[in-house]
Enzyme design. Structure first.
Site, short mmCIF file in Angstrom:
data_model
loop_
_atom_site.label_atom_id
_atom_site.label_comp_id
_atom_site.label_asym_id
_atom_site.label_seq_id
_atom_site.Cartn_x
_atom_site.Cartn_y
_atom_site.Cartn_z
N TYR A 263 12.81 -1.02 -34.01
CA TYR A 263 13.43 -1.59 -32.81
C TYR A 263 14.95 -1.72 -32.94
O TYR A 263 15.71 -1.32 -32.06
CB TYR A 263 12.82 -2.96 -32.49
CG TYR A 263 13.49 -3.67 -31.35
CD1 TYR A 263 13.10 -3.43 -30.04
CD2 TYR A 263 14.52 -4.57 -31.58
CE1 TYR A 263 13.73 -4.07 -28.98
CE2 TYR A 263 15.16 -5.21 -30.53
CZ TYR A 263 14.76 -4.96 -29.23
OH TYR A 263 15.39 -5.58 -28.19
N ASP A 298 6.52 -1.67 -26.87
CA ASP A 298 6.63 -1.83 -25.42
C ASP A 298 8.02 -1.45 -24.93
O ASP A 298 8.19 -0.98 -23.80
CB ASP A 298 6.33 -3.28 -25.04
CG ASP A 298 7.21 -4.27 -25.80
OD1 ASP A 298 8.20 -4.74 -25.22
OD2 ASP A 298 6.92 -4.56 -26.97
N LYS A 370 -0.53 -7.20 -29.35
CA LYS A 370 0.31 -7.91 -28.39
C LYS A 370 0.53 -7.01 -27.17
O LYS A 370 1.09 -5.92 -27.28
CB LYS A 370 1.66 -8.28 -28.99
CG LYS A 370 2.54 -9.03 -28.00
CD LYS A 370 3.96 -9.17 -28.51
CE LYS A 370 4.81 -9.89 -27.47
NZ LYS A 370 6.23 -9.93 -27.87
#
Length: 518
Positions: A263, A298, A370
């Site tokens: 990330y 995501d 998640k």
């Protein structure tokens, strides 16, 4: 577990094997290097805390002193232990003297490594015991009150003021939230130090500090006793201080940490070498502390198309899994991320979303996945937004996701009001109750839209992982394979903080936490 999607688990095994080889290759690089953040984390775990007279954190002061003396390749643990033998002072006192300029750590006569380790061991043992105490506190709460079955309702607070965050968190817990995530202030991931103390100003969130962690943990424990439920606390250990914040979270009893291997590279332009090294130590700490990590797949779909690039999400999940396992983080602590982000105008988009979520559940059966709500195509139309969130909630229940980050009907308008949060929690609780056992009652058409979609995504992910294995992860990131973002191997923020280890380097916490007593 029988596959509703008729997944070919031979391909799953092949993809996982590619991911394992990628992670092992990168681990060879990790093992040879350290960073300024890793060394500051060692300082914190040796009980060095606080700031000097001009507000510089003492772990930074110590590591800067070692770096200026060209000693970082040997590591902070050695120099602190060596100074303890010479001066008889505690690590905290040593850090204060370094700040005053009365001690230069690399100028002290060097003692035998065995003696240094002996001097450090009581402090190390105390730190490990403190982390174990926090883990036991969590386990005792769950033993007394039980743990919720099904999705954990996860909501955010983001006021910038820790005391206002506490007010909102307590209200959310009373409304039915199971997890409170304190959103971190915008830009903190790019700070190469951790702010100190309770903070009352932040933009888009609140600073992640050890004192803020302590304050929120106590507030959630207090309301948890009142509600007879354990309320989990989440924060972020990403960015340039990834392992430092993991250590703070372990010491203050956090339950979930945002912690992704890629990330920071992709979305914060942090140097890939720095991030890859830092994520390993942060995951070692989280693994030992019993903290669940959440990964950030995501985010790929906020920049890339959710239909065309779905396979990159699965490929990243498989790599995150393998990096986590190498750091001693078991599957039950891997909150691998994904999201409900297909354009609502796409015909049968709901079927594609359902297929993607079910595929993740089947491929990672032991992970507390998640699941992230729609954000990219939220328009400000709160009525349509509430419908989009309802469909997301349905997929969550049908595919047995564990960590359920609620969407807000006002997503595209403002930071949620408490009333917005109430409506979202009410929506999620209704879906969870009315569809509680629907997953066990339905099957999918063997050669239908969903089965074919999952097969397509799986095969593309496997091919991508094979390509990454051959090219290497660093070169793949340079090409812009994930989220369409290219990052140079020697570019980005933080490269200057990467140092190759000397032969006598040691990190006692990795040695004891990785595969140690849990």
């Amino acid at each position: 577990m029988k596959s509703k999607l008729n997944l070919d688990f031979n391909i799953v095994d092949e993809a996982r094997n590619h991911a394992r080889n990628i992670a092992k290759d990168v681990q060879g690089f990790i093992d040879k290097n350290t960073t300024v953040t890793v060394e500051r984390t060692i300082c914190r775990l040796l009980s060095i805390d606080g700031v000097n007279e001009v507000g510089v954190p003492l772990p930074n002061v110590v590591v800067d002193n070692i770096k200026e003396g060209n000693g970082l390749s040997i590591g902070a643990a050695y120099y602190i232990g060596n100074a303890m033998l010479e001066t008889g002072l505690s690590p905290q006192r040593i850090s204060e003297e370094v700040s005053k300029g009365t001690i230069n750590l690399t100028s002290i006569k060097e003692r035998d490594e065995f003696e240094v380790r002996l001097a450090l061991q009581p402090i190390i043992n105390e730190t490990l015991d403190n982390i174990k105490t926090q883990r036991k506190r969590r386990e005792d709460f769950l033993s007394e009150f039980g743990d919720k079955e099904g999705p954990l309702i996860y909501v955010i607070v983001a006021t910038g003021n820790i005391y206002e965050d506490i007010t909102q968190a307590v209200a959310a817990a009373k409304q039915g939230a199971d997890v409170i995530a304190v959103i971190r202030t915008t830009g903190q991931s790019l700070l190469d130090y951790v702010p100190y103390g309770a903070t009352t100003e932040g933009f888009g969130g609140t600073f992640a500090t050890q004192e803020n962690f302590k304050l929120m943990r106590k507030a959630l424990d207090d309301i948890g006793v009142e509600l007879h439920r354990y309320i989990r606390l989440c924060n972020y250990c990403s960015g340039l201080c990834m392992p430092e914040i993991a250590a703070m979270g372990a010491l203050e009893g956090l339950d979930i940490m945002l912690n992704d291997a890629l990330y920071g590279i992709l979305f914060r332009d942090i140097n890939m070498k720095r991030t890859i090294i830092d994520q390993f130590f942060s995951r070692v700490i989280n693994g030992f502390a019993g903290v669940i990590i959440n990964t950030g797949e995501d985010n790929y779909l906020t920049t890339a198309d959710a239909i065309e690039e779905a396979h990159t999400v699965l490929a990243s999940q498989l790599m995150n899994e393998q990096f986590a396992l190498l750091a001693g983080l078991p599957e039950k602590q891997q909150g691998l991320g994904h999201a409900f982000e297909i354009d609502p105008e796409v015909k049968n988009g709901f079927l594609f979303e359902l297929a993607q979520a079910e595929m993740a559940r089947e491929i990672f059966p032991n992970a507390p996945l998640k699941y992230m709500p729609p954000t990219k195509f939220m328009t400000g139309n709160i009525f349509r937004g509430h419908v989009q969130d309802t469909l997301f909630n349905i997929v969550t229940v049908l595919t047995n996701q564990r960590i359920h980050l609620l969407g807000m009907l006002t997503e595209a308008i403002h930071t949620p009001f408490m009333s917005d949060r109430f409506l979202s929690i009410e929506n999620a609780k209704y879906i969870q109750n009315t569809m509680a056992d629907l997953s066990d009652e339905i099957v999918f058409k063997p050669d239908g839209i969903m089965a074919n979609r999952a097969d397509e995504v799986l095969k593309k992910a496997c091919r991508l992982l094979e390509e990454i294995e051959h090219a290497g992860l660093f070169e793949t990131l340079e090409r812009g394979t994930f989220a369409g973002i290219k990052r140079p191997i020697n570019g980005g923020k933080g490269l200057i903080g990467v140092v190759e280890k000397a032969d006598k380097y040691f990190n006692p916490f990795i040695e004891l936490m990785l595969g140690g007593e849990k």
